[in-house]
Design an enzyme around this catalytic site. Structure first.
Site, short mmCIF file in Angstrom:
data_model
loop_
_atom_site.label_atom_id
_atom_site.label_comp_id
_atom_site.label_asym_id
_atom_site.label_seq_id
_atom_site.Cartn_x
_atom_site.Cartn_y
_atom_site.Cartn_z
N CYS A 24 9.26 -10.61 -19.58
CA CYS A 24 8.55 -9.39 -19.16
C CYS A 24 9.52 -8.27 -18.81
O CYS A 24 9.30 -7.51 -17.85
CB CYS A 24 7.60 -9.65 -18.00
SG CYS A 24 6.38 -10.91 -18.33
N HIS A 49 11.26 -5.16 -14.51
CA HIS A 49 10.15 -5.96 -15.03
C HIS A 49 9.05 -4.99 -15.49
O HIS A 49 8.92 -3.89 -14.94
CB HIS A 49 9.63 -6.83 -13.87
CG HIS A 49 8.56 -7.80 -14.23
ND1 HIS A 49 7.24 -7.45 -14.39
CD2 HIS A 49 8.62 -9.14 -14.44
CE1 HIS A 49 6.54 -8.52 -14.69
NE2 HIS A 49 7.34 -9.57 -14.72
N1 C6P Z 1 8.24 -12.17 -12.81
C1 C6P Z 1 9.19 -13.94 -14.15
O1 C6P Z 1 9.12 -15.03 -14.75
P1 C6P Z 1 3.46 -10.88 -10.37
O2 C6P Z 1 3.23 -11.46 -11.72
O3 C6P Z 1 2.57 -9.69 -10.12
O4 C6P Z 1 3.43 -11.88 -9.28
O5 C6P Z 1 4.97 -10.33 -10.36
C2 C6P Z 1 5.40 -9.37 -11.30
C3 C6P Z 1 6.87 -9.17 -11.18
C4 C6P Z 1 7.34 -7.93 -10.76
N2 C6P Z 1 8.65 -7.71 -10.57
C5 C6P Z 1 9.57 -8.66 -10.77
C6 C6P Z 1 11.02 -8.37 -10.52
C7 C6P Z 1 9.16 -9.93 -11.22
O6 C6P Z 1 10.07 -10.89 -11.43
C8 C6P Z 1 7.78 -10.18 -11.45
C9 C6P Z 1 7.32 -11.51 -11.99
C10 C6P Z 1 7.99 -13.50 -13.32
O7 C6P Z 1 10.19 -13.25 -14.17
C11 C6P Z 1 6.71 -13.63 -14.08
S1 C6P Z 1 6.61 -12.52 -15.44
#
Ligand code: C6P
Length: 405
Positions: free
Chosen positions: A363, A117
């Site tokens: 992302c 990500h």
């Molecule tokens: N993925 C998805 O729809 P946050 O936004 O900080 O809570 O998490 C970020 C993040 C980091 N690593 C992984 C593996 C993730 O899946 C995510 C968040 C969501 O896939 C929102 S982009």
């Protein structure tokens, strides 16, 4: 399972009962979590660690109890190893800054993978730019699993840290994280596990995994937004400098020099999200009341069913089919002539029928580039989803395909 605990699931979307299959983006919240937020603000709202007055002491006690709940949930050795952050992204940024300040020098290397990500790419890229260090990327095999042999070859005397997702948010693949940790440790390299997509679905035991750091977000675990965790082994956290200054992270402040607080407060600058931590504690209690093994088994069945139903549709391509997954399945739909139906169009037509999925790059643009598509459609399950939800989704998808093809 327990749909009635989640008030939002009775909502209608576009005149249809909501079928929520975007759980990898964020999960819905049970009454226990919603009530906890109302309770905190209506009964004991006060700043923590600061007041001698009753409300402040209650708030402090609830916040610190939540830390113990989180520590027990991931089997940390001590609650001092649990740092509350704003979420996974914040946790990784904090670690990248702090670890980078103490441990990284020009020419050193950080290893990530092709399927990360953006939150587990960009902070390391920024760090490498700052420190003139090198970012190395574990490639994928043809079946989209991580190339472990290539990973071994990437590790060098200059490798300072490996940071890899436990579960891919785009493909849902469960990576062989135990093996990755063991290989890195053999070379004396610490490992950060991005657990944003694993801690919600699998029982994660940091002592058993022996990971050095683990990051995850409350909002993907039936908890509130704006709260996450950076777990770190005490030996590591004690060696690292704070990433942010002010508030709770100090011991004494003098203009000549400031000394820092003990763990975990050294890393928690400013007023913490104590309502969030309390509500997160309730989310974990809720997950434990259902049972982690029950959740994992239920979601595993649903994911297998989801993948099988999708794979049975003509002109639907499921990514990483057959590999072990947790929660998420990505796919694309093709026309008879082989042309791709844009995932966005599929998502919009599903939404019109009350089905929520995510479409696009999720992302994870380097992985999307690797797949050579503009994006995918991703359906992801949580403990409250049912086989009926999957059937409704598949029926809606068939209609969407008929309209678009
Ligand atoms: N993925 C998805 O729809 P946050 O936004 O900080 O809570 O998490 C970020 C993040 C980091 N690593 C992984 C593996 C993730 O899946 C995510 C968040 C969501 O896939 C929102 S982009």
């Amino acid at each position: 399972m327990r749909q009635s605990d989640f008030p939002i699931l009775t909502e209608q979307v576009n005149g249809r009962p909501l079928v929520y299959l975007d759980n990898a983006a964020t999960t819905q919240k049970p009454h226990a979590v919603l009530n906890a937020i109302v309770e905190a603000y209506s009964k004991w709202n006060a700043n923590v660690h600061r007041g001698v007055h009753h409300l402040s002491q209650v708030a402090t006690q609830k916040h610190e109890e939540a830390r113990k709940t989180v520590a027990a949930f991931i089997h940390a050795q001590s609650e001092e190893e649990i740092i509350f952050t704003k979420g996974t992204t914040d946790s990784i940024n904090m670690l990248a800054f702090s670890f980078g300040e103490a441990m990284l020098h020009e020419g050193d290397e950080i290893v990530i993978s092709q399927l990360e990500h953006h939150s587990n790419i960009v902070p390391w890229q920024m760090l490498c730019e700052r420190k003139k260090a090198v970012l190395k990327v574990i490639p994928l095999r043809d079946d989209l699993s991580l190339d472990i042999e290539a990973f071994k070859a990437l590790l060098s005397e200059r490798t300072r840290l490996v940071s890899v997702a436990h579960v891919s948010n785009l493909l849902g693949i469960v990576n062989p994280i135990e093996e990755i940790i063991a290989i890195a440790h053999e070379k004396g390299v610490p490992v950060c596990v991005d657990g944003a997509q694993s801690v919600p679905h699998l029982a994660v035991d940091v002592q058993q995994l022996d990971c050095d750091f683990l990051v995850f977000s409350a909002h993907k675990m039936y908890g509130p937004t704006g709260l996450g965790v950076l777990y770190g082994k005490k030996e590591w956290l004690n060696q690292l400098p704070p990433a942010e200054g002010g508030g709770e992270m100090i011991e004494h402040v003098r203009f000549e020099q400031t000394t820092y607080n003990v763990l975990p407060y050294k890393f928690e600058a400013g007023t913490p999200n104590f309502v969030g931590s309390y509500a997160f504690g309730k989310a974990i209690d809720y997950m434990e009341s259902v049972g982690l093994d029950t959740i994992a088994a239920h979601e595993h069945q649903l994911t297998l069913y989801l993948e099988a139903q999708l794979a049975a549709l003509p002109h639907v391509h499921v990514y990483a089919a057959g590999l072990r997954k947790a929660g998420a399945v990505s796919f694309n739909v093709y026309r008879e002539d082989g042309g791709l139906i844009h995932p966005f169009d599929v998502g919009v037509l599903l939404d019109r029928q009350g089905v929520a999925v995510r479409t696009g790059h999720h992302c994870a643009e380097p992985l999307i580039d690797h797949l050579q598509v503009p994006g995918t459609v991703r359906a992801s399950v949580a403990l409250y989803n049912t086989q009926e939800d999957i059937d409704t989704f598949i029926a809606a998808l068939k209609k969407a395909i008929m309209m678009l093809a």
